[in-house]
Structures are given as structure tokens and as C-alpha cells.
Design a protein around this motif. Structure first.
Motif, mmCIF file in Angstrom:
data_model
loop_
_atom_site.group_PDB
_atom_site.id
_atom_site.type_symbol
_atom_site.label_atom_id
_atom_site.label_comp_id
_atom_site.label_asym_id
_atom_site.label_seq_id
_atom_site.Cartn_x
_atom_site.Cartn_y
_atom_site.Cartn_z
ATOM 1 N N LEU A 345 0.785 -1.280 -0.095
ATOM 2 C CA LEU A 345 0.146 -0.048 0.085
ATOM 3 C C LEU A 345 0.879 1.270 -0.082
ATOM 4 O O LEU A 345 1.694 1.363 0.811
ATOM 5 N N LEU A 346 0.555 2.276 -0.737
ATOM 6 C CA LEU A 346 0.961 3.380 -0.773
ATOM 7 C C LEU A 346 0.005 4.516 -0.395
ATOM 8 O O LEU A 346 -1.295 4.435 -0.718
ATOM 9 N N VAL A 347 0.454 5.528 0.296
ATOM 10 C CA VAL A 347 -0.355 6.549 0.601
ATOM 11 C C VAL A 347 0.177 7.987 -0.029
ATOM 12 O O VAL A 347 1.592 8.046 -0.263
ATOM 13 N N ALA A 348 -0.630 8.928 -0.622
ATOM 14 C CA ALA A 348 -0.170 10.129 -1.110
ATOM 15 C C ALA A 348 -0.752 11.347 -0.282
ATOM 16 O O ALA A 348 -1.942 11.429 -0.032
ATOM 17 N N THR A 349 0.309 12.231 0.023
ATOM 18 C CA THR A 349 -0.574 13.456 0.752
ATOM 19 C C THR A 349 0.215 14.814 0.163
ATOM 20 O O THR A 349 1.367 14.402 -0.211
ATOM 21 N N CYS A 350 -0.363 15.790 0.409
ATOM 22 C CA CYS A 350 0.098 17.121 0.176
ATOM 23 C C CYS A 350 -0.121 17.943 1.004
ATOM 24 O O CYS A 350 -1.254 18.017 1.810
ATOM 25 N N SER A 351 0.658 19.267 0.894
ATOM 26 C CA SER A 351 0.448 20.074 2.101
ATOM 27 C C SER A 351 0.493 21.514 1.266
ATOM 28 O O SER A 351 1.177 21.769 0.291
ATOM 29 N N PHE A 352 -0.305 22.622 1.966
ATOM 30 C CA PHE A 352 -0.651 23.555 1.186
ATOM 31 C C PHE A 352 0.825 24.631 0.927
ATOM 32 O O PHE A 352 1.161 24.745 -0.171
ATOM 33 N N TYR A 353 1.043 25.612 1.925
ATOM 34 C CA TYR A 353 1.983 26.603 1.784
ATOM 35 C C TYR A 353 3.483 26.117 1.221
ATOM 36 O O TYR A 353 4.274 26.786 0.620
ATOM 37 N N ASP A 354 3.842 24.864 1.818
ATOM 38 C CA ASP A 354 5.102 24.427 1.293
ATOM 39 C C ASP A 354 5.179 23.705 0.097
ATOM 40 O O ASP A 354 6.048 23.223 -0.430
ATOM 41 N N ARG A 355 3.873 23.565 -0.476
ATOM 42 C CA ARG A 355 3.796 23.154 -1.862
ATOM 43 C C ARG A 355 4.269 21.771 -1.945
ATOM 44 O O ARG A 355 4.816 21.305 -3.044
ATOM 45 N N LEU A 356 4.230 20.818 -1.011
ATOM 46 C CA LEU A 356 4.892 19.525 -0.975
ATOM 47 C C LEU A 356 3.746 18.395 -1.270
ATOM 48 O O LEU A 356 2.919 18.234 -0.623
ATOM 49 N N LEU A 357 4.256 17.600 -2.176
ATOM 50 C CA LEU A 357 3.624 16.074 -2.359
ATOM 51 C C LEU A 357 4.689 15.068 -1.774
ATOM 52 O O LEU A 357 5.725 15.022 -2.022
ATOM 53 N N ARG A 358 4.180 14.195 -1.230
ATOM 54 C CA ARG A 358 4.664 13.130 -0.563
ATOM 55 C C ARG A 358 4.255 11.666 -0.861
ATOM 56 O O ARG A 358 2.791 11.807 -0.905
ATOM 57 N N ILE A 359 4.912 10.758 -1.154
ATOM 58 C CA ILE A 359 4.148 9.141 -1.075
ATOM 59 C C ILE A 359 4.970 8.510 -0.056
ATOM 60 O O ILE A 359 6.417 8.819 0.000
ATOM 61 N N TRP A 360 4.231 7.584 0.506
ATOM 62 C CA TRP A 360 4.894 6.732 1.858
ATOM 63 C C TRP A 360 3.906 5.687 1.969
ATOM 64 O O TRP A 360 2.966 5.474 1.416
ATOM 65 N N LYS A 361 4.707 4.775 2.868
ATOM 66 C CA LYS A 361 4.120 3.551 2.955
ATOM 67 C C LYS A 361 3.821 3.274 4.376
ATOM 68 O O LYS A 361 4.754 3.559 5.286
ATOM 69 N N PRO A 362 2.622 3.225 4.924
ATOM 70 C CA PRO A 362 2.060 3.076 6.355
ATOM 71 C C PRO A 362 3.150 1.789 6.771
ATOM 72 O O PRO A 362 2.713 0.665 6.425
ATOM 73 N N TYR A 363 3.645 1.843 8.096
ATOM 74 C CA TYR A 363 3.987 0.747 8.882
ATOM 75 C C TYR A 363 2.809 0.139 9.717
ATOM 76 O O TYR A 363 3.269 -1.106 9.899
ATOM 77 N N SER A 364 2.082 0.595 9.882
ATOM 78 C CA SER A 364 0.716 0.027 10.626
ATOM 79 C C SER A 364 0.176 -1.088 10.012
ATOM 80 O O SER A 364 -0.533 -1.818 10.560
ATOM 81 N N LEU A 365 0.420 -1.215 8.622
ATOM 82 C CA LEU A 365 -0.377 -2.080 7.774
ATOM 83 C C LEU A 365 0.517 -3.269 7.425
ATOM 84 O O LEU A 365 0.064 -4.285 6.842
ATOM 85 N N GLU A 366 1.731 -3.353 8.012
ATOM 86 C CA GLU A 366 2.731 -4.531 7.611
ATOM 87 C C GLU A 366 2.128 -5.645 8.473
ATOM 88 O O GLU A 366 1.708 -5.536 9.614
#
Length: 366
Positions: A345-366
Motif C-alpha cells: 500500500l502507498l499513500v499520497a499526501t500534500c500540504s499547502f504553503y510548502d507546496r509539497l507532495l509526498r508518497i509513503w508506505k504506512p508501517y501500521s499495515l505491515e
């Protein structure tokens, strides 16, 4: 030492860190991310921006949609479209109702875009070049379009507006046509959601602190099924419906609470439970394949993964690698999950003023 959280299988584990995959600096303030739900296209990720600039005469609201390939190997920019300022984007679901059942694959992916100039725009995805091209657009209002949702038939779209109004549109032969518009709320309509099983029902949430439902069968102006104005202490920002049980709805609010609702009696929804996630719950996303798993964008408090099982709500994991308002969040519907492999599983998240997009893998699902 890591933080001790409850894992998805109910056991307790120590998670020292989230597995970060990649990040990307966007060309504007980031507010929405959406993975493509179509089979064979789950790696495609759209990210939207909204940037306000003060001109001498009037404010200028600009935006963009960036299309990425998002995999465990990283992010690759495939295409970018310059637009007016975007508040929300949404892919059509990839399935279409046929004779009352949702088992027909829609012919091609379409991405709906709600923008600050009052327009709803649809883009088609080129399946080989992986580029976006405008199909059609329609001016919904002189007010700003704040949110958008697709109906389960693949031809209906709803839009919430900054003046509190709501509009529904029909897609017919690559043309958009407004079918209804009404004054649903006193202030901004932040979220709209079609009921997945009863397409005549539309849920809305607003800055007026109300959570409402409308029956769209009244063609002149939609009739109210219910309005709850007492439970939320601040504006209602997000509504989500459980994919495996359509009688369960979630609401997220500026008051920092996620609330779980039972809507079996549609005229009198019952709040089952609630949990404070902090920061203001701007966006809620059920995972399409893993029951009760919810991703939350919590504005001033980062992102959270929550497990909902009846009246039990547990925070599995939080993600705080963004340094600005947490607005956009989505699950990748990876093909490997269909085989029971949650670790992909991958998750995509973004934040506003820092204009940042991230993709990450949750540890809690392993």
C-alpha cells in the motif's frame, strides 16, 4: 523509541518511522491529490494546486494539475496543465451502473476539476501517452466551485459553491449540462457526496456547521431529507461513505472531530461515536479494499490512519512529515492488495504553503 500504536490486526507494535518513498515540490500551493481508480492505471496520481496572488486591482487565483507515476520506486512527472485556482479534483470511479448494478467498466478515465472561477472542467486521460486533455467545461456560478463528486452512474456530478449553493450536472456526449441548483447552506459548501447505493441522495457539509441530505428526484429544487446543525461545533469539511456498508457515514469538521454516523433511518441519522484527531479534519478517505480503514487529512495536525470497527475507533498511525496545512490525501488502490498483500500500500499526501507532495508506505499495515 517508537510510538506505540494499535496495528490493523489489533496487536500492539512499536513503529519507529514511516517508510518515506518520495517527495516532489509542486508549482503552487497544494490542496488535493487523487489516485486513478481504473484497473491497470493505479500508479497514476493527480495533484492540484491553488495559489492566490494579490494584484493591484484584483486577486489572481491560479492553479495546476500535475500528473505523476507513483510507485514504490518514486514519483515521475508525466504531464502538467495550467488552470485557474483549483479547490478539488475527482476521478470518475472506473465503474458504471448498468441496469441497477455497478459492474460495467466506464470507457475511459475522466478527471473533474472545481475551480475558483466558478467552472467545472473535465479532462480525459490519454491511456498511452499518460497526458490530460480538456473534454468540456461549464460555468456553474459566479461564485467559486469548492468541491466536486461523481455519482455512481458515471454521468452525474455535484458541485458545492462558496455562496452556499449546490449544483448538479449531467454529462451527455462530452457536454456538461446543469440539471439543478439550489441554496443549500448559509455559508460555504465545503463537501458534497452522492450516496453510492441510492443515487438520488446527496449529502452536503458547510461552514454553517450543518450536515445535510437532499433528495434529487425533485427536479425543480431538491427537497431536504435531513439537516443536522447541532452536532458539529464548527464547519463540516468532509463526508465519506463506508464502501462495505453504505449505512455508515463519516464527517470531518474544523472542530477537530471525526464522527461516525448510522443512516439506516435516513431522515434521522444517529451519531454512533466520535474521535478527536486534532487540527481540523479537512478530508476523509476510506480505503476501497480494506474494511474500516480511513485516511484523514487534519490540517494543522498532519495526517492520520484510523481503524473503525463499530463504535471502536483507533488511531493506527500519524504522519507529520509535512510542515504546512495538511489538505490532500489518498490511498493507492494497488493491484497487489487484491491478493491480500497489504504491505504494497502507498499513500499520497500534500500540504499547502510548502507546496509539497509526498508518497509513503504506512508501517501500521505491515
Amino acid at each position: 523509541m517508537g510510538v506505540r500504536w494499535i496495528s490493523i490486526d489489533g496487536t500492539r507494535r512499536d513503529f519507529k518511522r514511516v517508510m518515506d518513498i518520495a517527495s516532489f515540490d509542486l508549482d503552487g500551493n497544494a490542496d488535493s491529490v487523487e489516485f486513478c481508480p481504473y484497473p491497470t492505471l493505479h500508479q497514476l496520481l493527480a495533484a492540484a494546486t491553488y495559489t492566490l496572488q494579490q494584484d493591484e486591482d484584483r486577486p489572481i487565483r491560479s492553479g495546476s494539475i500535475s500528473l505523476f507515476s507513483a510507485t514504490a520506486s518514486g514519483l515521475k512527472l508525466l504531464d502538467r496543465v495550467q488552470t485557474p485556482g483549483i479547490f478539488d479534483i475527482k476521478w470518475n470511479s472506473g465503474v458504471r451502473e448498468t441496469n441497477g448494478t455497478s459492474n460495467s467498466i466506464a470507457p475511459h478515465p475522466l478527471l473533474a476539476q472545481a475551480t475558483s472561477d466558478g467552472f467545472l472542467t473535465l479532462y480525459s486521460l490519454h491511456p498511452i501517452e499518460f497526458s490530460l486533455s480538456e473534454v468540456c467545461k461549464e460555468e456553474v456560478s459566479s461564485s467559486m466551485c469548492l468541491c466536486v463528486d461523481w455519482g455512481s452512474n458515471g454521468n452525474s456530478i455535484s458541485v458545492g459553491l462558496s455562496d452556499g449553493c449546490v449544483s448538479t450536472l449531467a454529462l451527455r456526449e462530452d457536454q456538461l449540462q446543469i440539471t439543478q441548483s439550489w441554496a443549500a447552506h448559509e455559508y460555504e459548501t465545503w463537501t458534497v457526496l452522492f450516496d453510492a447505493c441510492q443515487s438520488q441522495l446527496l449529502y452536503t457539509g458547510s461552514d454553517d456547521c450543518s450536515f445535510s441530505c437532499w433528495d434529487l428526484r425533485q427536479k425543480s429544487s431538491s427537497s431536504m431529507v435531513f439537516r443536522n446543525s447541532k452536532s458539529h461545533k464548527m464547519g463540516v469539511c468532509s463526508i465519506a461513505q463506508c464502501p462495505s456498508d453504505s449505512t455508515i457515514l463519516l464527517t470531518g469538521s474544523y472542530d477537530e472531530f471525526l464522527r461516525v454516523w448510522d443512516v439506516r433511518c435516513i431522515s434521522r441519522p444517529v451519531m454512533e461515536t466520535s474521535v478527536c484527531l486534532g487540527g481540523g479534519v479537512w478530508r476523509l478517505k476510506y480505503h476501497p479494499l480494506i474494511g474500516g480503514l480511513v485516511l484523514a487529512a487534519c490540517m494543522h495536525n498532519g495526517f492520520a490512519i484510523v481503524k473503525i470497527d463499530g463504535e471502536n475507533v483507533n488511531i493506527l498511525e500519524t504522519y507529520t512529515k509535512h510542515d504546512s496545512l495538511a489538505y490532500g490525501a489518498d490511498w493507492q488502490r494497488a493491484a497487489c492488495v487484491d491478493d491480500g498483500n497489504k504491505s504494497g500500500l502507498l499513500v499520497a499526501t500534500c500540504s499547502f504553503y510548502d507546496r509539497l507532495l509526498r508518497i509513503w508506505k504506512p508501517y501500521s499495515l505491515e
